[in-house]
Design a protein around this motif. Structure first.
Motif, short mmCIF file in Angstrom:
data_model
loop_
_atom_site.label_atom_id
_atom_site.label_comp_id
_atom_site.label_asym_id
_atom_site.label_seq_id
_atom_site.Cartn_x
_atom_site.Cartn_y
_atom_site.Cartn_z
N GLN A 251 0.82 -1.20 0.00
CA GLN A 251 0.00 0.00 0.00
C GLN A 251 0.86 1.26 0.00
O GLN A 251 0.55 2.24 -0.66
CB GLN A 251 -0.93 0.01 1.22
N ASN B 239 -5.07 9.06 -5.87
CA ASN B 239 -6.42 9.40 -6.33
C ASN B 239 -6.30 10.06 -7.69
O ASN B 239 -5.66 11.11 -7.83
CB ASN B 239 -7.10 10.35 -5.32
N GLU C 151 -6.56 1.56 -11.87
CA GLU C 151 -7.29 0.31 -11.69
C GLU C 151 -6.67 -0.51 -10.57
O GLU C 151 -7.38 -1.14 -9.77
CB GLU C 151 -7.27 -0.47 -13.01
N GLU D 227 -7.72 0.99 -7.26
CA GLU D 227 -9.12 0.68 -6.97
C GLU D 227 -9.26 -0.76 -6.51
O GLU D 227 -10.05 -1.06 -5.60
CB GLU D 227 -9.97 0.94 -8.21
N ARG D 228 -8.50 -1.68 -7.13
CA ARG D 228 -8.56 -3.08 -6.74
C ARG D 228 -8.05 -3.25 -5.31
O ARG D 228 -8.61 -4.03 -4.53
CB ARG D 228 -7.73 -3.92 -7.71
N LYS E 98 -8.26 -1.08 -2.94
CA LYS E 98 -9.30 -0.57 -2.04
C LYS E 98 -10.41 -1.59 -1.84
O LYS E 98 -10.93 -1.77 -0.74
CB LYS E 98 -9.88 0.74 -2.58
N ARG E 99 -10.75 -2.30 -2.94
CA ARG E 99 -11.83 -3.30 -2.85
C ARG E 99 -11.37 -4.52 -2.05
O ARG E 99 -12.13 -5.10 -1.29
CB ARG E 99 -12.27 -3.73 -4.26
N GLU E 100 -10.08 -4.91 -2.23
CA GLU E 100 -9.59 -6.12 -1.56
C GLU E 100 -9.27 -5.87 -0.09
O GLU E 100 -9.19 -6.81 0.70
CB GLU E 100 -8.33 -6.62 -2.28
N PRO F 172 -10.95 -3.48 2.30
CA PRO F 172 -11.85 -2.47 2.82
C PRO F 172 -11.69 -2.28 4.33
O PRO F 172 -12.07 -1.27 4.88
CB PRO F 172 -13.24 -3.04 2.50
N GLU F 173 -11.15 -3.32 5.00
CA GLU F 173 -11.03 -3.22 6.44
C GLU F 173 -9.95 -2.24 6.86
O GLU F 173 -9.81 -1.90 8.03
CB GLU F 173 -10.71 -4.60 7.04
#
Length: 420
Positions: free
Chosen positions: A12, A25, A77, A80-81, A83-85, A87-88
């Motif tokens: 990250q 962003n 992309e 974004e992936r 962030k989806r993987e 979320p915690e």
């Protein structure tokens, strides 16, 4: 499990914007290969519009003209992936600010130094908003003593044992570490720096009160001198007016005497007022010095760093004032005796006029604004010096007319005029 979480955290960080430190962003990539948020990079380059040369915030490579920015769709992309993987992970990284000139830098940051907000007295290091979080979260670190970021952190370390100065030896009056206490200060009375700071705070208040009192005394003395000068000037004006009225009724041969008397008044006024004004300037300078010392002590008393206050308090020695404040001031400045002499001149002949002028010249210098000076040597340097040159003596000169006896070589009634 923990290894996997660490890898995720490192991944990250690779996708964090080097400017805002949040996940990218609307990511854009420069020619040199570094990626930023589009808004962050545009805002960074807007500051360089006047220069016309734009640089990469990370590697400082320059570009001219300003490159056009396009969204890196592949990188966007990937972010974004992530962030989806994950979320915690919740909120973004803390918002940090870069250290600028005058700021304390974080001791942990390796590449771009962030502004330190806290210093740890246990670790003897300073941390930014991001790196201080471990002290809040870790059970092993949360008992460390944190203070606002201080540039004087190294001054709180014992130079001999390289440990924190956390005791104050009352007998030796110095800050010491625990090892110093065990080796060199056995059986000595000890206290904490905070407790000693409380004692110093009382002394600071006493010193400030003393300075305030000294300022007030000098302000009152300046006012007293000012009123005395006004009174003296008024008395001189009254005497001048009276003398001019009397001399205006004398015959033309007395016109010169009138001018000489007026000149003596003015000379005495100038001498007295000049001396008083010099003392007033000296007192006002002392007021300024006292106010400066008062403000310095006030600033020292507001500093939160106990160690810094203890180490620097001794340099603020008590201000020693001069004895000018004890100079007495005459509030009753009258020329009545002189006016009486001037009135007598109206009814006297020319042969008595010069004699009375001598009497006046002896009386005028006796009217002083300052009375019973406590230190004549100190006052003397503010007063005009004794006349030494011919020009200075001529200020006090008068014409003497001597009647020559009949048996002399001069004809009877002739006069010799001598200027002294």
């Amino acid at each position: 499990m923990s290894s996997k979480m660490a890898e995720s955290s490192d991944d990250q960080n690779l996708f964090n914007c080097p400017i805002c430190l949040h996940l990218l962003n609307n990511p854009v990539t420069t020619i040199c290969g570094h990626s930023f948020c589009m808004d962050c990079l545009n805002e960074f380059w807007d500051r360089d519009n006047q220069k016309g040369v734009y640089s990469c915030p990370q590697c400082r490579q320059t570009f001219s003209p300003r490159p056009a920015l396009s969204k890196n769709t592949v990188l966007a992309e990937v972010v974004e992936r992530m962030k989806r993987e994950a979320p915690e992970s919740g909120t973004d990284s803390p918002v940090l600010s870069f250290a600028v000139s005058g700021d304390m830098e974080c001791d942990i940051c390796t590449e771009t130094k962030q502004k330190a907000i806290k210093s740890c007295l246990t670790c003897l290091a300073s941390y930014c908003e991001s790196h201080i979080q471990s002290h809040y979260a870790s059970p092993a670190l949360k008992w460390h003593k944190l203070v606002n970021a201080s540039p004087h952190l190294l001054d709180q370390i014992c130079s001999q044992h390289h440990k924190l100065l956390e005791l104050y030896c009352c007998k030796d009056q110095q800050l010491i570490c625990m090892q110093c206490a065990l080796i060199n200060h056995q059986n000595h009375s000890m206290t904490s720096p905070a407790a000693e700071r409380q004692k110093i705070q009382v002394q600071l208040k006493e010193n400030q009160d003393g300075l305030q009192k000294e300022m007030h005394q000098r302000e009152m003395k300046v006012q007293e001198f000012r009123e005395a000068v006004d009174t003296h000037k008024g008395s001189v004006e009254t005497a001048v007016e009276h003398s001019e009225k009397m001399f205006s009724e004398l015959i033309s041969s007395m016109e010169k005497s009138r001018a000489e008397i007026t000149k003596m008044f003015r000379a005495q006024e100038k001498a007295e007022v000049s001396g008083v004004e010099k003392i007033m300037l000296a007192l006002e300078q002392e007021i300024s010095d006292l106010k400066k010392r008062h403000d310095e002590l006030g600033q020292l008393s507001l500093i939160e760093d106990d160690i810094y206050v203890i180490q620097n308090f001794s340099s603020f020695s008590r201000y020693h004032c001069s004895a000018l404040c004890n100079t007495s001031v005459s509030q009753r400045l009258k020329f009545e005796e002189i006016e009486k002499v001037i009135s007598e001149l109206k009814s006297q002949l020319d042969d008595l006029c010069e004699q009375d002028i001598v009497r006046i010249s002896e009386k005028v210098p006796t009217v002083h604004v300052m009375v019973n000076s406590v230190n004549k040597k100190m006052i003397k340097k503010y007063l005009p010096s004794q006349p030494k040159t011919r020009e200075e003596f001529l200020i006090y000169s008068v014409d003497l007319k001597l009647n020559v006896p009949a048996y002399s070589s001069l004809s009877e009634g002739q006069q010799i005029c001598v200027k002294v």
